[in-house]
Design a protein around this motif. Structure first.
Motif, short mmCIF file in Angstrom:
data_model
loop_
_atom_site.label_atom_id
_atom_site.label_comp_id
_atom_site.label_asym_id
_atom_site.label_seq_id
_atom_site.Cartn_x
_atom_site.Cartn_y
_atom_site.Cartn_z
N GLY A 37 58.24 31.99 -3.73
CA GLY A 37 59.45 32.73 -4.08
C GLY A 37 59.53 34.06 -3.34
N VAL A 38 58.39 34.76 -3.25
CA VAL A 38 58.35 36.03 -2.51
C VAL A 38 58.72 35.80 -1.05
CG1 VAL A 38 56.83 37.86 -1.66
CG2 VAL A 38 56.67 37.12 -4.04
N LEU A 39 58.15 34.75 -0.46
CA LEU A 39 58.45 34.44 0.94
C LEU A 39 59.92 34.11 1.13
CD1 LEU A 39 57.27 34.09 3.78
CD2 LEU A 39 56.72 31.72 3.18
N GLU A 40 60.49 33.35 0.20
CA GLU A 40 61.91 32.99 0.30
C GLU A 40 62.80 34.23 0.20
OE1 GLU A 40 62.13 28.39 -1.29
OE2 GLU A 40 62.10 30.01 -2.79
N ARG A 41 62.41 35.18 -0.64
CA ARG A 41 63.20 36.41 -0.74
C ARG A 41 63.11 37.23 0.55
NH1 ARG A 41 61.24 36.09 -6.04
NH2 ARG A 41 59.47 37.49 -5.63
N GLU A 42 61.93 37.23 1.17
CA GLU A 42 61.77 37.95 2.43
C GLU A 42 62.55 37.29 3.55
OE1 GLU A 42 57.58 38.17 3.05
OE2 GLU A 42 57.33 39.95 1.78
N VAL A 43 62.56 35.96 3.56
CA VAL A 43 63.31 35.22 4.59
C VAL A 43 64.80 35.29 4.31
CG1 VAL A 43 63.69 32.93 5.57
CG2 VAL A 43 61.37 33.73 5.13
N GLY A 44 65.15 35.34 3.02
CA GLY A 44 66.56 35.42 2.65
C GLY A 44 67.22 34.08 2.44
N SER A 45 66.39 33.03 2.26
CA SER A 45 66.97 31.70 2.08
C SER A 45 65.91 30.77 1.48
CB SER A 45 67.44 31.13 3.43
OG SER A 45 67.95 29.82 3.28
N PRO A 46 66.32 29.77 0.69
CA PRO A 46 65.35 28.79 0.17
C PRO A 46 64.67 28.05 1.31
CG PRO A 46 67.43 28.64 -1.01
CD PRO A 46 67.68 29.52 0.18
N LEU A 47 63.38 27.81 1.13
CA LEU A 47 62.59 27.08 2.13
C LEU A 47 62.36 25.63 1.74
CD1 LEU A 47 59.90 29.83 2.82
CD2 LEU A 47 61.94 29.32 4.17
N LEU A 64 61.02 27.53 10.12
CA LEU A 64 59.90 28.45 9.93
C LEU A 64 58.55 27.81 10.25
CD1 LEU A 64 58.96 31.25 8.95
CD2 LEU A 64 58.90 30.32 6.62
N LEU A 65 58.46 26.47 10.28
CA LEU A 65 57.18 25.79 10.46
C LEU A 65 56.45 26.26 11.72
CD1 LEU A 65 57.63 22.01 9.52
CD2 LEU A 65 56.10 23.68 8.46
N GLY A 66 57.12 26.17 12.86
CA GLY A 66 56.48 26.54 14.12
C GLY A 66 56.03 27.98 14.16
N PRO A 67 56.91 28.93 13.85
CA PRO A 67 56.48 30.34 13.86
C PRO A 67 55.34 30.62 12.88
CG PRO A 67 58.87 30.20 13.89
CD PRO A 67 58.37 28.81 13.68
N ALA A 68 55.35 29.98 11.70
CA ALA A 68 54.29 30.20 10.72
C ALA A 68 52.95 29.74 11.29
CB ALA A 68 54.60 29.47 9.42
N ARG A 69 52.94 28.57 11.92
CA ARG A 69 51.69 28.08 12.52
C ARG A 69 51.21 29.01 13.62
NH1 ARG A 69 54.19 22.06 12.71
NH2 ARG A 69 53.48 21.32 10.66
#
Length: 302
Positions: A37-47, A64-69
């Motif tokens: 939930g914290v990550l979704e708020r930072e991104v600004g959209s549901p993941l 977000l998958l590629g950048p996260a890896r």
């Protein structure tokens, strides 16, 4: 945005379930849900989008998958540089392993490594299957993995591990069996094993396939640690690698070789490219480990 939030995100994406991801990460499900939930708020959209009891990535999550890896990979490079300076005084090595290989030979390797580098911590994960073990390494959640020989390892580096003899383990109350025990006789016994798709069950199915028969399953359990106690209690017989079979023998089980003899072989897998100092030192240790095959060349691979 914290590193652990990205690790949690990748774990949920991999498992397709918050519950399964929480179990694999050994964190409480509410804590994992909160982090997402914290990550979704930072991104600004549901993941993630819920489907039944699982979840699937939203388009934003897919993006977000590629950048996260890549971010986690960069973190590892920073750790690698620091560990090189520290000379393995500290650090952590994440390993995925199927259960039987975690018992032998992984336990011996980890013990020897810790004697040399006591500041390095290990996290050993029990993947759902032999293929999942490789997948954890391929996705970067573990640096090295111990899995069964013959599992697809495209794009990975692979090192064969010593062969292990597979023995028949019977209850203490069993009538004195033939030694070695013909596979045709094993096919007539009630058996204790794990479900289809597991390494233990696959070895049993392949062994009895040589006789043209299917196993007579008396007890099927997902609890691998329960197999030896079930055999000791008289629930049925099983097949185990030599080290586990000898532990069962110490508890009173009847252990015999098979005719034809059976063997299994594991492999160590790791990704191409530079490893962390801890992972590289571990691979070097395994590569230099004295050979200790407990089978002869006539043993049929199980």
């Amino acid at each position: 945005m914290e590193r652990k939030h990205l690790e949690y995100f990748l774990a949920v994406a991999s498992h397709g379930s918050i519950t399964s991801a929480a179990n694999s990460l050994h964190v409480a499900q509410p804590s994992l849900s909160y982090a997402i939930g914290v990550l979704e708020r930072e991104v600004g959209s549901p993941l993630f989008r819920r489907i039944g009891r699982g979840v699937v990535l939203t388009p934003v999550g897919e993006a977000l998958l590629g950048p996260a890896r890549q971010v986690l990979h960069d973190f590892m490079r920073v750790q690698t540089a620091a560990q090189r300076v520290a000379g393995l005084v500290s650090g952590r090595l994440d390993i995925s392993a199927v259960t039987t290989l975690a018992v032998d030979p992984l336990a011996s390797y980890v013990g020897a490594f810790r004697n040399q580098h006591p500041g390095v911590e290990f996290r050993i994960l029990d993947a759902e299957s032999a293929a999942a073990t490789v997948d954890l390494v391929r996705r970067g959640q573990c640096e090295v993995g111990f899995t069964e020989h013959g599992i697809p390892t495209a794009g990975m580096r692979v090192l064969d591990l010593p062969r292990q003899e597979v023995l028949a383990v019977l209850p203490p109350s069993a009538a004195p069996p033939e030694d070695p025990l013909p596979l045709s006789t094993l096919a007539e016994l009630d058996l204790v094993t794990t479900p289809h798709g597991t390494t233990t069950r696959s070895a049993l199915d392949r062994a009895l396939a040589l006789t043209g028969t299917s196993p007579r399953i008396a007890v099927e359990t997902t609890h691998r640690a329960a197999i030896i106690p079930l055999v000791i209690a008289g629930a049925g017989a099983t097949l185990l690698p030599r080290r586990l079979a000898m532990e069962a023998a110490e508890l009173g089980a009847v252990v015999v070789r098979l005719d034809p003899p059976l063997a299994r072989r594991g492999v160590l897998v790791w990704p191409p490219g530079p490893l962390s100092p801890a992972a590289q030192a571990f691979v070097d240790l395994v590569s230099a480990w004295p050979p200790a095959d407990d089978t002869d060349d006539s043993a049929h691979p199980a």
